[in-house]
Design an enzyme around this catalytic site. Structure first.
Site, PDB file in Angstrom:
ATOM      1  N   SER A 439       0.827  -1.205   0.000  1.00 20.04           N
ATOM      2  CA  SER A 439       0.000   0.000   0.000  1.00 20.04           C
ATOM      3  C   SER A 439       0.862   1.257   0.000  1.00 20.04           C
ATOM      4  CB  SER A 439      -0.893  -0.014   1.250  1.00 20.04           C
ATOM      5  OG  SER A 439      -1.971   0.878   1.110  1.00 20.04           O
ATOM      6  N   PRO A 440       0.371   2.366  -0.592  1.00 27.70           N
ATOM      7  CA  PRO A 440       1.118   3.629  -0.537  1.00 27.70           C
ATOM      8  C   PRO A 440       1.373   4.042   0.906  1.00 27.70           C
ATOM      9  CG  PRO A 440      -0.681   3.770  -2.115  1.00 27.70           C
ATOM     10  CD  PRO A 440      -0.872   2.488  -1.370  1.00 27.70           C
ATOM     11  N   GLN A 518       1.219   6.719  -7.195  1.00 33.14           N
ATOM     12  CA  GLN A 518      -0.013   7.371  -6.753  1.00 33.14           C
ATOM     13  C   GLN A 518       0.181   8.878  -6.852  1.00 33.14           C
ATOM     14  OE1 GLN A 518      -1.264   7.932  -2.527  1.00 33.14           O
ATOM     15  NE2 GLN A 518      -2.831   6.390  -3.003  1.00 33.14           N
ATOM     16  N   TYR A 600      -7.506  15.027   0.795  1.00 33.61           N
ATOM     17  CA  TYR A 600      -6.618  15.810  -0.053  1.00 33.61           C
ATOM     18  C   TYR A 600      -7.450  16.501  -1.141  1.00 33.61           C
ATOM     19  CZ  TYR A 600      -3.069  13.274   2.554  1.00 33.61           C
ATOM     20  OH  TYR A 600      -2.305  12.761   3.573  1.00 33.61           O
ATOM     21  N   ARG A 648      -8.116   5.886  -5.759  1.00 36.00           N
ATOM     22  CA  ARG A 648      -8.345   5.655  -4.326  1.00 36.00           C
ATOM     23  C   ARG A 648      -9.400   6.631  -3.843  1.00 36.00           C
ATOM     24  NH1 ARG A 648      -4.534   4.428   0.898  1.00 36.00           N
ATOM     25  NH2 ARG A 648      -4.541   2.406  -0.138  1.00 36.00           N
ATOM     26  N   ARG A 742       1.406  -1.519   7.089  1.00 31.62           N
ATOM     27  CA  ARG A 742       2.243  -1.791   8.259  1.00 31.62           C
ATOM     28  C   ARG A 742       2.901  -3.170   8.225  1.00 31.62           C
ATOM     29  NH1 ARG A 742      -1.806   1.547  10.067  1.00 31.62           N
ATOM     30  NH2 ARG A 742      -1.140   3.375  11.261  1.00 31.62           N
TER      31      ARG A 742
END
Length: 785
Positions: A439-440, A518, A600, A648, A742
């Site tokens: 994942s980013p 991304q 964002y 996303r 993680r």
């Protein structure tokens, strides 16, 4: 009857055992001063939890004067059968062998779950259930209380809670979901109820099913479901459930108990073999989840449904109540003061109850949305139902019933010996060798937007680690669009050259691994410190001006107020995205993801909480989608046609008035119509006052909903932490790809280690040649005893 097996198996949906600890911080000391171990104990409520607590406390110290009040007669009860897991029975055996012996003699046992789905009857075995009649359970506990000398006062209303507290050392509120004890001190306990979307009714049939049965009826009014199980040699509990609107359309809101039972028996005549159903003070109810901020006040404590509720579809409220009783009695017996005992009781039980409530919430929502699940293939439907709470997983289901699990894997398309996560997936023109995505993850170590050696090592290590797709952090399309001064970018050719170094290494050193970029713009969440210096806090100096959909600061009084983009600004930002996309293509990325999540810039246009515009780009959802779709179209036009684009999104804002799950489906539909190859479904981080419902795989239901509604590929994210989770989500059809963050920070070779732990050595997870000697777990010590 032999003792039940203690093999770690759980009820359908996964109930937990009584276990010590749990990690919650103890509550502050109760206001009443410390006192000797309680000798006068009042119990309000004669259900299983209250009775068992009374018995255990009297048994723990025969000097105690224990009095129990119950407003109903001894043989009055609601419902019919009670399911107890093997773990719960183990806790009861440890707490009081006499009660356990009587329970064991009364239990009926079975191993199978039958799932009927559109003419198919699928059976999964090895689940280890035990049940008995509620009347029998109450009789056993009442008898034990009488034997020990508990003063049982049936058909008697308990004195007011304050009066009991004044005359007793300990008051136990076991008086159910409508607890007068709790409501008396509501300002302290702070109860919160959530009412859910289905109506259900408890009924019984006078014959014993030979399995736990799930049956679905697709009627002219909508979908109805039946949950049923045996509870003695000649009786079964039958619960009928349906959405509120289906219940009303079918006319159940105008029927009495007998008419409802007759109507349900007719709808589910096949599974009932034409037999009748009967009630027992049965009424249609909307389930309410209860959470209390505190469970004790002074010398008064709550247990069972007075303290918490969990939906019946993952087990019995009785189970939780008797486990509470075991824990409370044990803590009172082992702590020197009552305040310490009550704090320890809550610290032990609260984490376990909250975990059960999270699983119950996942289960009840699955049944609320069951109409959308019915088009799945039969075995996938059954597997999805069995794993709906995320407690039953692929790995433990394979241990319980390898034949059933193998049939699900075969239907999914797994070659023999290949776990689901190591099956390939085609995303547009790109074939991924497995279903794992790195994942980013924002790193905040770029200099002037240029990725350096840290990025090369970080992303290169994850590419070597075996994932099918490795994603960059959010790469900013302009200097003004950065979150922090350490964010990487693609607004210069020099930055593109640095990224080309990263992609070239990944493609050469880890052939078959795809690497994606991304692209995003921070919007109103920009110009902040590095994460470890103060997340979302403005820079002490050198702040740059921000732009957003509307002039709303992220945190009023903390973050600066952004300027709302005008027509010229909208055009300029769109062109920054397209310029960055061209550079990304030249840099050799295999996939491009447009970041429209987490508050964002583009996410700020989508959410009604952050978009207050009155022009063509604000208002209803179609208008809020307009600018993000314009940016998507512009990027798609310059991005190579054979390389996929994903998006996303935040599928919910976790805040009142924000984006809803229904909105998320429409947002996904719009992007898919414009050419998105997949939706990367995240949640939240849009507004600072969000209230997420954290838990294992907690965001995956949103991905599942989009995939089910639209049939488009999705990437699931959010606390997916094990390869068992990945396999479970894929086999259940909840997602096509799983993105993990993680776990890949903890272990860059997470995917390769997942393959080794499952005994998989195929081409979907090849070890780099220099690392092959490490493809077996090293020994950790002597094996000769």
């Amino acid at each position: 009857m032999t003792p039940p097996p203690r093999d770690g198996r759980t009820a359908p949906g996964g109930t937990d055992a009584v276990r010590p600890g749990g990690g919650a911080a103890p509550l502050p000391s109760a206001p009443r001063p410390s006192a000797p171990a309680p000798l006068r104990i009042a119990v309000v409520g004669g259900g299983p939890g209250g009775l068992y607590a009374a018995a255990l406390l009297k048994r723990g110290d025969p000097r105690r004067e224990v009095t129990l009040w119950e407003r109903n007669a001894p043989d009055d009860t609601f419902g019919f059968g009670v399911v107890l897991s093997d773990e719960t029975l183990g806790g009861l055996e440890h707490a009081d062998a006499a009660v356990y012996a009587e329970l064991r003699a009364a239990l009926v046992r079975w191993d199978d779950i039958d799932i009927a789905h559109r003419g198919h009857l699928l059976t999964s075995t090895g689940h280890g259930f035990a049940a008995l009649g509620r009347h029998r359970l109450l009789a056993i506990l009442q008898g034990r209380c009488a034997e020990l000398g508990v003063d049982l006062r049936f058909r008697t209303e308990a004195p007011p809670p304050a009066e009991l507290a004044a005359s007793h050392d300990l008051v136990i509120g076991a008086d159910g979901v409508h607890s007068r004890t709790r409501e008396t001190y509501a300002e302290v306990f702070r109860p919160a109820f959530t009412t859910h979307r289905c109506r259900y009714i408890w009924l019984a049939a006078d014959f014993a099913l030979d399995a736990f049965r799930f049956e679905i009826a697709e009627t002219e009014h909508g979908v109805m479901q039946l949950h049923a199980y045996p509870y003695d040699t000649g009786s079964s509990t039958v619960i009928v459930e349906m959405r509120e609107e289906v219940w009303r359309a079918a006319g159940f809101d105008g029927l009495d108990e007998a008419e409802s039972a007759a109507r349900c028996a007719k709808i589910f005549a096949e599974v009932l073999h034409g037999r009748a159903l009967r009630g027992n003070n049965s009424a249609w109810t909307a389930f309410r989840t209860l959470v209390n901020a505190r469970w004790s006040h002074g010398t008064t404590v709550l247990l069972g449904d007075a303290a918490h509720t969990a939906h019946f579809s993952i087990g019995s409220g009785t189970k939780l109540a008797v486990e509470d009783a075991v824990a409370l009695a044990a803590r009172v017996d082992t702590h020197p003061t009552l305040p310490e005992a009550l704090a320890a009781y809550e610290a032990e039980r609260r984490p376990l109850v909250e975990s059960t409530q999270r699983a119950a919430a996942a289960s009840l929502r699955w049944f609320e949305e069951i109409a959308g699940q019915l088009d799945r293939p039969p075995r996938q439907f059954a597997f999805n139902l069995l794993t709906r709470s995320r407690r039953v997983t692929h790995d433990n289901l394979r241990l319980r019933d390898p034949a059933f699990t193998t049939s699900v894997e075969r239907e999914f398309g797994c070659p023999p010996g290949t776990p689901p996560m190591f099956t390939p997936f085609r995303l547009g023109g790109l074939t991924l060798r497995n279903r794992v995505v790195v994942s980013p993850m924002d790193l905040y170590v770029a200099e002037d937007g240029v990725p350096g050696d840290f990025h090369l090592v970080h992303l290169g290590a994850r590419a070597l680690g075996g994932a099918g797709l490795v994603m960059t952090e959010m790469v900013c399309v302009s200097e003004q669009g950065r979150i922090t001064p350490g964010c990487a970018g693609l607004w210069t050719d020099g930055q593109a050259d640095a990224w080309a170094r990263v992609t070239a290494f990944a493609h050469a050193a880890a052939p078959g691994t795809a690497i994606g970029v991304q692209l995003g713009h921070a919007g109103r969440k920009g110009s902040t410190r590095l994460m470890w210096e103060g997340i979302d806090q403005p820079l002490p100096t050198g702040n740059w001006p921000l732009v957003a959909a509307s002039p709303l600061p992220y945190r009023p009084g903390v973050n600066q107020t952004p300027q709302a983009l005008d027509r010229a600004g909208l055009t300029a930002v769109r062109e920054e995205f397209t310029a960055a996309a061209r550079r990304a293509a030249r840099a050799g990325f295999d996939l491009l993801e447009l970041h429209c999540a987490h508050g964002y810039l583009l996410s700020g246009f989508l959410s009604p909480l952050t978009n207050h515009r009155t022009d063509a780009y604000g208002g209803d959802l179609a208008a809020r989608l307009r600018y993000p779709l314009e940016v998507f179209d512009a990027v798609r036009e310059v991005w190579p046609a054979d390389r996929p684009m994903t998006v996303r999104i935040s599928a919910t804002d976790w805040a009142e008035g924000g984006t809803t799950a229904e909105d998320a489906v429409e947002i996904a539909r719009a992007f898919a119509a414009h050419g998105a190859a997949a939706l990367d479904v995240s949640t939240g981080q849009v507004v600072p006052d969000e209230r997420p419902e954290y838990g294992r795989s907690y965001q995956t239901p949103y991905a599942d909903r989009i995939r089910t509604a639209l049939g488009i590929p999705v990437i699931a994210v959010g606390a997916i932490s094990s390869w068992d989770d990945v396999n479970s989500l894929l086999l259940a059809g909840r997602t096509d790809l799983c993105a993990l963050a993680r776990p890949h920070l903890y272990d860059p070779h997470w995917t390769l280690h997942a393959a080794a732990e499952q005994g998989y050595e195929g081409e979907a997870a090849p070890w780099p040649k220099p690392y092959r000697a490490g493809s077996r777990r090293p020994p950790t010590g002597r094996k000769d005893g």
